[in-house]
Scaffold this motif. Structure first.
Motif, PDB file in Angstrom:
ATOM      1  N   ALA A  40     -42.902 -13.534 -19.351  1.00  9.43           N
ATOM      2  CA  ALA A  40     -41.696 -12.918 -18.806  1.00  9.43           C
ATOM      3  C   ALA A  40     -40.537 -13.029 -19.771  1.00  9.43           C
ATOM      4  CB  ALA A  40     -41.316 -13.608 -17.487  1.00  9.43           C
ATOM      5  N   LYS A  55     -44.231  -7.882 -24.744  1.00  7.42           N
ATOM      6  CA  LYS A  55     -45.594  -8.320 -24.498  1.00  7.42           C
ATOM      7  C   LYS A  55     -46.169  -7.747 -23.203  1.00  7.42           C
ATOM      8  CE  LYS A  55     -45.193 -12.753 -26.929  1.00  7.42           C
ATOM      9  NZ  LYS A  55     -45.353 -14.222 -26.815  1.00  7.42           N
ATOM     10  N   ARG A  56     -45.358  -6.985 -22.464  1.00  5.49           N
ATOM     11  CA  ARG A  56     -45.803  -6.492 -21.154  1.00  5.49           C
ATOM     12  C   ARG A  56     -45.970  -4.973 -21.210  1.00  5.49           C
ATOM     13  NH1 ARG A  56     -41.720  -8.358 -17.011  1.00  5.49           N
ATOM     14  NH2 ARG A  56     -40.277  -8.861 -18.666  1.00  5.49           N
ATOM     15  N   ASP A  57     -47.224  -4.547 -21.276  1.00  3.38           N
ATOM     16  CA  ASP A  57     -47.523  -3.129 -21.464  1.00  3.38           C
ATOM     17  C   ASP A  57     -47.081  -2.274 -20.282  1.00  3.38           C
ATOM     18  OD1 ASP A  57     -48.675  -3.731 -23.899  1.00  3.38           O
ATOM     19  OD2 ASP A  57     -50.667  -4.014 -23.035  1.00  3.38           O
ATOM     20  N   PHE A  77     -44.833  -2.955 -18.014  1.00  2.00           N
ATOM     21  CA  PHE A  77     -43.368  -2.961 -17.920  1.00  2.00           C
ATOM     22  C   PHE A  77     -42.786  -1.896 -18.844  1.00  2.00           C
ATOM     23  CE2 PHE A  77     -39.146  -4.276 -19.264  1.00  2.00           C
ATOM     24  CZ  PHE A  77     -38.538  -4.627 -18.055  1.00  2.00           C
ATOM     25  N   LYS A 115     -48.748 -12.108 -17.932  1.00  2.00           N
ATOM     26  CA  LYS A 115     -48.019 -11.801 -19.161  1.00  2.00           C
ATOM     27  C   LYS A 115     -46.693 -12.555 -19.197  1.00  2.00           C
ATOM     28  CE  LYS A 115     -50.966  -8.812 -20.752  1.00  2.00           C
ATOM     29  NZ  LYS A 115     -50.671  -7.401 -20.860  1.00  2.00           N
ATOM     30  N   THR A 129     -40.191  -8.851 -23.113  1.00  2.00           N
ATOM     31  CA  THR A 129     -40.711  -7.639 -22.478  1.00  2.00           C
ATOM     32  C   THR A 129     -41.688  -6.889 -23.373  1.00  2.00           C
ATOM     33  OG1 THR A 129     -38.770  -6.403 -23.266  1.00  2.00           O
ATOM     34  CG2 THR A 129     -38.675  -7.339 -21.048  1.00  2.00           C
ATOM     35  N   ASP A 144     -48.203  -6.375 -14.534  1.00  2.00           N
ATOM     36  CA  ASP A 144     -48.662  -7.187 -15.649  1.00  2.00           C
ATOM     37  C   ASP A 144     -49.139  -8.512 -15.095  1.00  2.00           C
ATOM     38  OD1 ASP A 144     -48.176  -5.583 -18.011  1.00  2.00           O
ATOM     39  OD2 ASP A 144     -46.046  -5.788 -17.563  1.00  2.00           O
ATOM     40  N   ARG A 160     -45.605  -8.821 -11.220  1.00  2.00           N
ATOM     41  CA  ARG A 160     -46.072  -9.696 -12.293  1.00  2.00           C
ATOM     42  C   ARG A 160     -46.221 -11.113 -11.781  1.00  2.00           C
ATOM     43  NH1 ARG A 160     -44.251 -13.403 -15.294  1.00  2.00           N
ATOM     44  NH2 ARG A 160     -42.185 -13.201 -14.396  1.00  2.00           N
ATOM     45  N   TYR A 167     -42.615  -2.781  -9.771  1.00  5.67           N
ATOM     46  CA  TYR A 167     -43.089  -3.622 -10.865  1.00  5.67           C
ATOM     47  C   TYR A 167     -43.495  -4.981 -10.313  1.00  5.67           C
ATOM     48  CZ  TYR A 167     -43.586  -6.298 -15.090  1.00  5.67           C
ATOM     49  OH  TYR A 167     -44.105  -7.091 -16.064  1.00  5.67           O
TER      50      TYR A 167
END
Length: 253
Positions: free
Chosen positions: A77, A82-84, A86, A75, A80, A72, A35, A33
């Motif tokens: 932090a 809001k984070r596609d 993730f 986006k 969560t 992401d 970001r 992951y």
């Protein structure tokens, strides 16, 4: 009198996490992951560097199979939802498609302490460890959750301060007529050499299709399934379309 046959359901045993074997030596399906925290243009290199680093790291280990690089860009932090990517990663873990998650640090994973712990506990129930490389923490190891609680609390406060500073900086840029638009995951558009947004024709067809099908009465789930069935990849190259992505496109969120 006939005796009714009993129906027996066979539940396969859940594999236990073996702490005595290094993760590098295990045959695992590994996801990563990545970001970056803001929409500022200068951080795009960090995003790309994280994706390249984990792609190389996973593929260079003969015991590992890449289960996806979830990323992401720009986006929040602190939430969560809001984070596609993730959420797509968590779904893949819960579906038994991932054995290990790698991430750079606690602040990359989540700066909301409650969200971080809830996700980590869900993954622990599935025996899926998360390794935070910067802090050297494996969530399946002894004391992992306590360390994550402390570190994510610190990251949450840091995020609040960064958010305030970033908001102030963007406001000053807007006052000077400078607008920052991140186009790395902006379906339908890219930028020319002068920094102006221009349409990408092939991607514009997908965007128009999504809006047309919604106006024709299809739900966001039906639209996402249709795109997947037709083999159309997301802007990040994934096969699965998350309904939340469609919803945000339609609402311009």
């Amino acid at each position: 009198m006939a005796v009714a046959k009993k129906t027996v359901a066979i539940i396969p045993p859940q594999m236990k996490y073996d702490r005595h074997v290094r993760v590098e030596q295990k045959t695992l399906r590994v996801a990563a992951y990545c970001r970056v925290s803001t929409l500022l243009e200068q951080q795009e290199g960090s995003y790309e560097a994280q994706v390249d680093y984990y792609t190389e790291k996973i593929n260079s280990n003969p015991n590992w199979k890449c289960a996806g690089i979830f990323a992401d860009d720009g986006k929040s932090a602190t939430q969560t939802k809001k984070r596609d990517d993730f959420n797509a990663m968590i779904d893949a873990c819960m579906a038994g498609k991932v054995d290990l998650v790698l991430t750079k640090s606690v602040s990359r994973f989540a700066r909301n302490t409650v969200d971080a712990l809830q996700c980590i506990r869900k993954l622990k129930e599935k025996n899926v460890p998360v390794i935070f490389e910067k802090e050297g923490v494996n969530t399946m190891e002894s004391g992992g959750e306590l360390l994550i609680t402390i570190l994510s609390s610190q990251a949450q406060e840091e995020s609040r301060n960064i958010s305030e500073n970033t908001r102030w900086g963007l406001t000053r840029r807007f006052e000077n007529g400078i607008i920052s638009v991140n186009h790395k995951k902006f379906l339908g558009y890219t930028k020319d050499d002068d920094g102006n947004l221009i349409i990408v024709p092939d991607e514009a067809v997908i965007v128009k299709r999504i809006f047309r099908e919604y106006l024709e009465g299809k739900s966001i789930i039906q639209i996402a399934k249709g795109l997947q069935d037709d083999g159309i990849k997301t802007v990040t190259g994934l096969d699965n379309w998350h309904p939340g992505t469609i919803d945000k496109m339609l609402s311009n969120a």
